[in-house]
Structure formats: structure tokens, C-alpha cells
Scaffold this active site. Sequence first.
Site, mmCIF file in Angstrom:
data_model
loop_
_atom_site.group_PDB
_atom_site.id
_atom_site.type_symbol
_atom_site.label_atom_id
_atom_site.label_comp_id
_atom_site.label_asym_id
_atom_site.label_seq_id
_atom_site.Cartn_x
_atom_site.Cartn_y
_atom_site.Cartn_z
ATOM 1 N N SER A 123 30.699 -22.497 -35.310
ATOM 2 C CA SER A 123 30.850 -23.560 -36.401
ATOM 3 C C SER A 123 32.220 -24.614 -36.250
ATOM 4 C CB SER A 123 30.510 -23.068 -37.588
ATOM 5 O OG SER A 123 30.020 -24.271 -38.406
ATOM 6 N N LYS A 175 26.319 -36.659 -61.554
ATOM 7 C CA LYS A 175 27.805 -36.071 -61.801
ATOM 8 C C LYS A 175 27.512 -34.447 -61.812
ATOM 9 C CE LYS A 175 31.885 -36.257 -62.542
ATOM 10 N NZ LYS A 175 32.835 -36.254 -61.905
#
Length: 323
Positions: A123, A175
Site C-alpha cells: 500500500s 457533517k
Amino acid sequence: MSFDADTLIERRRLRRSLSAWRIAAVLAVAAAVGALVVGLDGASFVEKRQAHIARVPISGLIRGDRDRLKMLDEIATSGAKAVILAIDSPGGTVTGSDGLHTALRRLAEKRPVVAVVDGMAASGAYIAALGADEIIAGRNSLVGSIGVIVQFPNVTGLLKSVGVEVEEVKSTPLKAAPSGLVPTSPEARQALQSVVDDSYGWFKSLVKARRDLDDAELRTVADGRVWTGAQALELKLIDRLGDQDTALAWLNEARGVDKSLPVRDWKGSRSATDEIKLTTRVLAALAEAAGWPQLAQNLRTDPVALSTALDGVLAVWHPPVGQ
């Protein structure tokens, strides 16, 4: 007349005493500078100004690391003739790995850089390896894990079982979503997926460009799995199998770097400039005590005054939280 002679003798005694203190201060300054030159970060300024091959370990979780990025810039102005990246890492954050890759490409413009996968370059660590000019890995090293992941615990079932309900008031539905304390809405999941997809697209484009893969080859390697070094070689994710000796041979054959040069470790710690600033503060105090106010003032106003003589040193595979 006797009084004048006694006064003269006393003045001479005071001068000798002051001279002794100044000599002691000079010796203290010399000791401080000697300690700085010999003991900084396991190797001296002198060694790092001499011709050598810099070895930079990249291990553990990769995050934003200003000291390491600064160190890579310092290698470009040191006596290092080439750089070996010794990589053994499951990866890290996308931003941290991106920053490391950018710094390595900047370094590669000035010094040849070769990556050696000692155990794993997965990764984000593979993103770092892509910053090198050549990638070498052991036969059974793990390479790849090309993908992006975000994980978060969802404890709503647990909270419900103990009679806890989380309430919230927020400006917009997305949010602070997802939070794990309330069920994840389809909208929040879609928004997060768009972030993952964007980073994944960037990762794949980097692999495609740096490894010169076509679309079919990229689809094969970018499904998130890891590959052994032998598999990675067939898939063009690395350039050859080997170890540090292989890297030294490549540097010699491809870039003309003397493979007999000493290999010296560079570690991400306080930079040479930071050490010089600390030391010159000490030296300024010693100079003041020794009766050299002008030198003390010069050191305080120019904390890297010694740098003219001592210049230079100094993304995760299946992560639990995020990549």
C-alpha cells in the site's frame, strides 16, 4: 612605593586567573564542538560530508513526518552519491505516503535512488517505493496492496443493548459522518466512497505511470491484494529480485556509482541545523563567560554561524483504522 608594587603584583595575578578561565572556556567550547561532530545521529558531520551511499530505512506505519522529509532534502546536499531505501512497512496514510513519494522524487532528481524491499512494501509503502528509480525485492517479500480503505467501528447495536441512544444536532446531514455512534446513512456511505474512489484513482494513476503499465496490466495488479516478490516481478511491479548487494551492483552498472563506497544509515531525527542552533546557544553562553561578548553576540544573532564548517546532515496493508 611598596603599595604600588603590591598593586602591580595583584593585577598580574588577576590577569593570570582571567587567562586560566578563558583557556578553560576554550577547552569547553572545543569539547562541545567535538561532541557535536562525533556524536550527531550515530554518524558525524565529517562522515556525511564524505562520499558514501546513504541508506534510508522506511519501516512501521507511514505518517506525515517533517523530520524525514527534511532529512531527504539534506541528503541531496551531502556527500551521498546514491540512496538505498530499505523498505519494510505495511503502509500508512495516503497523505503521508504521498508526501514521502514526492520528497523521494525530488531527491531522485539529484541522486540515484533504489528501493530494496526487505520484508514488505504494501500500500503506502509501495507508493514510497514508486519514488525510486529501481525497485528490488526479495523472492518472498510482499509487494502491492494497491488500494485504499477506510474502516470505522459501528457500535450502535452495543449502545442499544445497554439502553444508550446518541442524539445529535448538526449543520448538515453529512457533517461528521460516519460516526459509528449512529447508523450510517446511504448518503454518508456514498460520500465516503467518493473519497476512497478519488484516492484510489490517484494511486492507480501513479502505479500506471511509474511502472509503465497498460490498462489491462493495471486492472490485474490493482485489486488490493499483495504479491510475492517473484509474482511482482512477473507483473512488472518491481524490476528485479535481490537484496542490498543487488542494489549496489545496479547503482554501479546503471549509474556509475562506486559500489565499494561505505553505506551509511540516515535516520529521521533532528536535523543538523537544529543541532547547530542548540549547540551555538551553549557556545554563546560559554563565550560570554569567557569574556568574549562580541563572539557571544554573533552566535546569538546568527545561530547557524557554524554551519559554514559543519553544513548538512541531517502509505497500510489491511489497516485497523484507515489508509
